[in-house]
Design an enzyme around this catalytic site. Structure first.
Site, PDB file in Angstrom:
ATOM      1  N   ASN A   7       0.871  -1.175   0.000  1.00  0.00           N
ATOM      2  CA  ASN A   7       0.000   0.000   0.000  1.00  0.00           C
ATOM      3  C   ASN A   7       0.911   1.229   0.000  1.00  0.00           C
ATOM      4  O   ASN A   7       1.426   1.625   1.037  1.00  0.00           O
ATOM      5  CB  ASN A   7      -0.893  -0.031   1.250  1.00  0.00           C
ATOM      6  CG  ASN A   7      -1.861   1.135   1.302  1.00  0.00           C
ATOM      7  OD1 ASN A   7      -1.805   2.033   0.457  1.00  0.00           O
ATOM      8  ND2 ASN A   7      -2.739   1.132   2.275  1.00  0.00           N
ATOM      9  N   ARG A  91      -2.441  -2.071  -3.539  1.00  0.00           N
ATOM     10  CA  ARG A  91      -3.703  -1.354  -3.337  1.00  0.00           C
ATOM     11  C   ARG A  91      -3.680  -0.102  -4.206  1.00  0.00           C
ATOM     12  O   ARG A  91      -2.672   0.629  -4.213  1.00  0.00           O
ATOM     13  CB  ARG A  91      -3.835  -0.944  -1.876  1.00  0.00           C
ATOM     14  CG  ARG A  91      -5.025  -0.065  -1.651  1.00  0.00           C
ATOM     15  CD  ARG A  91      -4.947   0.642  -0.341  1.00  0.00           C
ATOM     16  NE  ARG A  91      -6.142   1.463  -0.167  1.00  0.00           N
ATOM     17  CZ  ARG A  91      -6.159   2.595   0.508  1.00  0.00           C
ATOM     18  NH1 ARG A  91      -5.071   3.046   1.087  1.00  0.00           N
ATOM     19  NH2 ARG A  91      -7.267   3.288   0.615  1.00  0.00           N
ATOM     20  N   HIS A 181     -12.871   2.752   0.077  1.00  0.00           N
ATOM     21  CA  HIS A 181     -12.899   1.653   1.059  1.00  0.00           C
ATOM     22  C   HIS A 181     -13.587   0.407   0.506  1.00  0.00           C
ATOM     23  O   HIS A 181     -14.057  -0.435   1.281  1.00  0.00           O
ATOM     24  CB  HIS A 181     -13.674   2.041   2.341  1.00  0.00           C
ATOM     25  CG  HIS A 181     -13.081   3.163   3.114  1.00  0.00           C
ATOM     26  ND1 HIS A 181     -13.847   4.140   3.684  1.00  0.00           N
ATOM     27  CD2 HIS A 181     -11.800   3.460   3.423  1.00  0.00           C
ATOM     28  CE1 HIS A 181     -13.070   4.993   4.326  1.00  0.00           C
ATOM     29  NE2 HIS A 181     -11.813   4.608   4.163  1.00  0.00           N
ATOM     30  N   GLY A 211     -13.319   4.891  10.436  1.00  0.00           N
ATOM     31  CA  GLY A 211     -11.926   5.063  10.864  1.00  0.00           C
ATOM     32  C   GLY A 211     -11.587   6.539  10.868  1.00  0.00           C
ATOM     33  O   GLY A 211     -12.429   7.359  11.228  1.00  0.00           O
ATOM     34  N   ASN A 212     -10.376   6.887  10.467  1.00  0.00           N
ATOM     35  CA  ASN A 212     -10.058   8.306  10.267  1.00  0.00           C
ATOM     36  C   ASN A 212     -10.855   8.827   9.089  1.00  0.00           C
ATOM     37  O   ASN A 212     -11.420   9.907   9.106  1.00  0.00           O
ATOM     38  CB  ASN A 212      -8.568   8.473   9.968  1.00  0.00           C
ATOM     39  CG  ASN A 212      -7.781   8.625  11.236  1.00  0.00           C
ATOM     40  OD1 ASN A 212      -8.230   9.288  12.167  1.00  0.00           O
ATOM     41  ND2 ASN A 212      -6.625   8.005  11.278  1.00  0.00           N
ATOM     42  N   GLY A 213     -10.842   8.008   8.026  1.00  0.00           N
ATOM     43  CA  GLY A 213     -11.747   8.216   6.904  1.00  0.00           C
ATOM     44  C   GLY A 213     -12.872   7.215   7.098  1.00  0.00           C
ATOM     45  O   GLY A 213     -12.624   6.099   7.548  1.00  0.00           O
ATOM     46  N   ARG A 242     -12.221  15.350   7.948  1.00  0.00           N
ATOM     47  CA  ARG A 242     -12.989  15.711   6.742  1.00  0.00           C
ATOM     48  C   ARG A 242     -14.433  16.041   7.089  1.00  0.00           C
ATOM     49  O   ARG A 242     -15.026  15.409   7.960  1.00  0.00           O
ATOM     50  CB  ARG A 242     -12.970  14.543   5.742  1.00  0.00           C
ATOM     51  CG  ARG A 242     -11.618  14.359   5.103  1.00  0.00           C
ATOM     52  CD  ARG A 242     -11.593  13.134   4.212  1.00  0.00           C
ATOM     53  NE  ARG A 242     -10.483  12.276   4.580  1.00  0.00           N
ATOM     54  CZ  ARG A 242     -10.379  11.001   4.247  1.00  0.00           C
ATOM     55  NH1 ARG A 242     -11.325  10.418   3.539  1.00  0.00           N
ATOM     56  NH2 ARG A 242      -9.332  10.305   4.622  1.00  0.00           N
ATOM     57  N   ASP A 284      -8.651  12.394  16.501  1.00  0.00           N
ATOM     58  CA  ASP A 284      -8.696  11.024  17.012  1.00  0.00           C
ATOM     59  C   ASP A 284      -9.859  10.897  17.994  1.00  0.00           C
ATOM     60  O   ASP A 284      -9.916  11.624  18.994  1.00  0.00           O
ATOM     61  CB  ASP A 284      -7.357  10.686  17.691  1.00  0.00           C
ATOM     62  CG  ASP A 284      -7.252   9.205  18.016  1.00  0.00           C
ATOM     63  OD1 ASP A 284      -8.174   8.665  18.664  1.00  0.00           O
ATOM     64  OD2 ASP A 284      -6.254   8.591  17.598  1.00  0.00           O
ATOM     65  N   GLY A 332     -11.137   1.329  12.821  1.00  0.00           N
ATOM     66  CA  GLY A 332     -10.768   1.771  14.173  1.00  0.00           C
ATOM     67  C   GLY A 332     -11.939   2.115  15.088  1.00  0.00           C
ATOM     68  O   GLY A 332     -12.061   1.554  16.178  1.00  0.00           O
ATOM     69  N   GLU A 335     -14.677  -0.848  15.176  1.00  0.00           N
ATOM     70  CA  GLU A 335     -14.249  -2.055  15.895  1.00  0.00           C
ATOM     71  C   GLU A 335     -14.076  -1.813  17.392  1.00  0.00           C
ATOM     72  O   GLU A 335     -14.016  -2.776  18.157  1.00  0.00           O
ATOM     73  CB  GLU A 335     -12.917  -2.566  15.308  1.00  0.00           C
ATOM     74  CG  GLU A 335     -13.059  -3.135  13.910  1.00  0.00           C
ATOM     75  CD  GLU A 335     -11.709  -3.394  13.241  1.00  0.00           C
ATOM     76  OE1 GLU A 335     -10.727  -3.673  13.944  1.00  0.00           O
ATOM     77  OE2 GLU A 335     -11.648  -3.315  11.998  1.00  0.00           O
ATOM     78  N   ASN A 336     -13.947  -0.533  17.783  1.00  0.00           N
ATOM     79  CA  ASN A 336     -13.564  -0.270  19.178  1.00  0.00           C
ATOM     80  C   ASN A 336     -14.439   0.677  19.973  1.00  0.00           C
ATOM     81  O   ASN A 336     -14.493   0.574  21.198  1.00  0.00           O
ATOM     82  CB  ASN A 336     -12.143   0.310  19.202  1.00  0.00           C
ATOM     83  CG  ASN A 336     -11.128  -0.697  18.722  1.00  0.00           C
ATOM     84  OD1 ASN A 336     -10.911  -1.720  19.353  1.00  0.00           O
ATOM     85  ND2 ASN A 336     -10.520  -0.399  17.578  1.00  0.00           N
ATOM     86  N   GLU A 387      -8.236  -5.721   4.530  1.00  0.00           N
ATOM     87  CA  GLU A 387      -8.093  -5.363   3.116  1.00  0.00           C
ATOM     88  C   GLU A 387      -6.906  -6.089   2.480  1.00  0.00           C
ATOM     89  O   GLU A 387      -6.967  -6.480   1.319  1.00  0.00           O
ATOM     90  CB  GLU A 387      -7.910  -3.839   2.998  1.00  0.00           C
ATOM     91  CG  GLU A 387      -9.187  -3.085   3.296  1.00  0.00           C
ATOM     92  CD  GLU A 387      -8.964  -1.689   3.840  1.00  0.00           C
ATOM     93  OE1 GLU A 387      -8.463  -1.562   4.974  1.00  0.00           O
ATOM     94  OE2 GLU A 387      -9.301  -0.729   3.143  1.00  0.00           O
TER      95      GLU A 387
HETATM   96  P1  ADP Z   1      -7.495   4.839   9.244  1.00  0.00           P
HETATM   97  O1  ADP Z   1      -8.737   5.344   8.567  1.00  0.00           O
HETATM   98  O2  ADP Z   1      -6.375   5.843   9.251  1.00  0.00           O
HETATM   99  O3  ADP Z   1      -7.069   3.450   8.828  1.00  0.00           O
HETATM  100  P2  ADP Z   1      -8.382   3.618  11.734  1.00  0.00           P
HETATM  101  O4  ADP Z   1      -9.263   2.629  11.070  1.00  0.00           O
HETATM  102  O5  ADP Z   1      -7.227   3.096  12.530  1.00  0.00           O
HETATM  103  O6  ADP Z   1      -7.878   4.761  10.788  1.00  0.00           O
HETATM  104  O7  ADP Z   1      -9.302   4.472  12.737  1.00  0.00           O
HETATM  105  C1  ADP Z   1      -8.826   5.532  13.491  1.00  0.00           C
HETATM  106  C2  ADP Z   1      -9.919   5.946  14.484  1.00  0.00           C
HETATM  107  O8  ADP Z   1     -10.271   4.800  15.240  1.00  0.00           O
HETATM  108  C3  ADP Z   1      -9.476   7.020  15.459  1.00  0.00           C
HETATM  109  O9  ADP Z   1     -10.493   7.987  15.577  1.00  0.00           O
HETATM  110  C4  ADP Z   1      -9.296   6.273  16.765  1.00  0.00           C
HETATM  111  O10 ADP Z   1      -9.679   7.049  17.856  1.00  0.00           O
HETATM  112  C5  ADP Z   1     -10.179   5.071  16.621  1.00  0.00           C
HETATM  113  N1  ADP Z   1      -9.564   3.910  17.247  1.00  0.00           N
HETATM  114  C6  ADP Z   1      -8.569   3.177  16.750  1.00  0.00           C
HETATM  115  N2  ADP Z   1      -8.200   2.196  17.608  1.00  0.00           N
HETATM  116  C7  ADP Z   1      -8.967   2.321  18.685  1.00  0.00           C
HETATM  117  C8  ADP Z   1      -9.076   1.640  19.934  1.00  0.00           C
HETATM  118  N3  ADP Z   1      -8.299   0.588  20.221  1.00  0.00           N
HETATM  119  N4  ADP Z   1      -9.987   2.073  20.787  1.00  0.00           N
HETATM  120  C9  ADP Z   1     -10.762   3.117  20.493  1.00  0.00           C
HETATM  121  N5  ADP Z   1     -10.719   3.794  19.314  1.00  0.00           N
HETATM  122  C10 ADP Z   1      -9.838   3.421  18.432  1.00  0.00           C
END
Ligand code: ADP
Length: 403
Positions: A7, A91, A181, A211-213, A242, A284, A332, A335-336, A387
């Site tokens: 990637n 990718r 995505h 996620g971030n995106g 964004r 974040d 992110g 999942e969390n 992915e």
């Molecule tokens: P990207 O889009 O850059 O791949 P990610 O899928 O890692 O990003 O997602 C980032 C977001 O997920 C952030 O806002 C972060 O706060 C949240 N995040 C990532 N890991 C955790 C975790 N273990 N617990 C809580 N939130 C998380």
């Protein structure tokens, strides 16, 4: 069969080596700050050996040299010779209207990816650099494949991908919704069908990659019928930095008031908006959560907006699908961040979503499973995305078809 998944970004290069006989990751790593002083190279094997070094990499070829050395290293390596790598899968963010499926790389394919740079300026140019650097190092006897983030969305009907602007912009500049995505939405929707023990053809699923995106996709019978990201990954709902969708007049109004150029406004919408822009705390979500717990009102507002907008997209896509069997959360936040999942499910309860609060709290940090109650008419799953595995699977299939 071992496949190297790449990637390549403009200043970074992430990789994973996957053993496809067992579908197991052997090692993964990242080259950061390519072409910028202060380069960082990290490499981690599945059995826990970790290499972390500061090294300047002037270009992608230099980054690949680090990757190659680490793969073969006596202490941190996972293979004895590069010949063990059967193929390489890349990718690629933007496949435009040209690529509807993964392809083996040849000069024409590289040129087509280059021709799509205007639609993904930050990404496609870097992918081409990655592909060319890879060829330089591995030679053309190792087959390479490209897997596009957009191709899962190629099945959208025109009513979902057209914008309500003069048709000539579509004809002249290919302005339309492409989505992003796609590899993640494809993986989690297929995995959801597997977990439900049903044929994807029989299911209507809404997949939430947060996620971030972030993007949300409506998947009918295994095919994407609509997705929240658009011409670029700026469309949709609130993300880390964004804006997602807004009244287009806001753009011209703020540009005039603040005397911003189109490039500066683009930065505002891509880098200074979303969770960061509204909360003023961070992009974040963990930082925003921490600030909210300390009583920060704008942090709360940002998260309320996020949950509200996710719920509206999911609800809208249930209507687009004419029903819904399952909702999937991934990436992110998906999942969390249990509180957001709970809030979205609560908002959708009237449509038949019943979440089990205990299961929801347990399903974090890479766990996969259902978080709805057994009697919930609409199932809810948390599925960690993968992915790289999809890229490796497509690459394997293309290489096998070539033989
Ligand atoms: P990207 O889009 O850059 O791949 P990610 O899928 O890692 O990003 O997602 C980032 C977001 O997920 C952030 O806002 C972060 O706060 C949240 N995040 C990532 N890991 C955790 C975790 N273990 N617990 C809580 N939130 C998380």
């Amino acid at each position: 069969m071992k496949i190297l998944v790449i990637n390549a970004g403009s200043s970074s290069l992430k990789y994973q080596l996957i053993d496809m006989d067992k579908e197991e990751m052997l090692c993964k790593g990242n080259c950061e700050r390519i072409g910028i002083p202060g380069g960082i190279f990290t490499h981690k094997t599945a059995d826990g050996r970790e290499l972390d070094k500061k090294v300047n990499m002037i270009d992608h070829t230099a980054a690949f040299t680090q990757v190659k050395d680490a793969l073969l290293d006596a202490e941190y390596g996972v293979i004895k010779s590069l010949d063990e790598i059967t193929a390489i899968g890349h990718r690629v963010v933007q496949g435009g209207a040209i690529f509807h499926k993964s392809e083996l790389v040849d000069e024409r394919v590289i040129q087509d990816i280059e021709s799509l740079i205007p639609l993904a300026p930050l990404h496609n140019g870097a992918h081409v650099q990655g592909i060319r650097a890879c060829r330089e190092l591995f030679g053309d006897k190792v087959p390479e494949a490209v897997v596009f983030d957009t191709s899962f969305h190629a099945t959208m009907p025109p009513k979902a991908y057209m914008y309500n602007i003069p048709y000539e912009y579509y004809e002249k500049y290919a302005v339309r919704r492409y989505g992003a995505h796609g590899t993640s939405h494809r993986y989690v929707s297929a995995r959801c069908a597997e977990l439900m023990g049903q044929d994807p053809k029989d299911l209507k699923i809404v997949t939430c990659h947060l996620g971030n995106g972030s993007s949300i996709t409506a998947v009918d019978g295994g095919k994407c019928i609509d997705t929240s990201m658009g011409l670029t990954p700026l469309d949709g709902f609130m993300m880390g930095t964004r804006s997602g969708t807004l009244d287009p007049s806001v753009v011209t109004f703020v540009m005039e008031k603040e005397h911003l150029t189109p490039g500066e406004m683009d930065q505002v919408l891509n880098k200074k908006s979303g969770l960061l822009g509204v909360s003023g705390v961070s992009s974040d979500d963990r930082d925003v959560t921490a600030a909210r717990k300390q009583g920060n009102e704008r942090a709360k507002l940002a998260q309320d907006i996020l949950e509200y907008q996710i719920s509206k997209f999911v609800g809208g896509y249930m209507v687009a699908l004419g029903g819904c069997d399952a909702i999937v959360f991934t990436a992110g936040i998906g999942e969390n961040q249990t509180a957001h999942r709970a809030a979205v499910c609560q908002q959708l309860a009237f449509m038949g979503v019943k979440m089990d609060p205990q299961k929801n709290e347990e399903m974090v940090r890479g766990k996969e499973g259902e978080i709805s109650t057994p009697d919930s008419p609409i199932k809810v799953f948390v599925i960690p995305t993968n992915e790289e595995l999809v890229i490796a699977r497509d690459t394997k299939a293309l290489v096998e078809a070539m033989r």
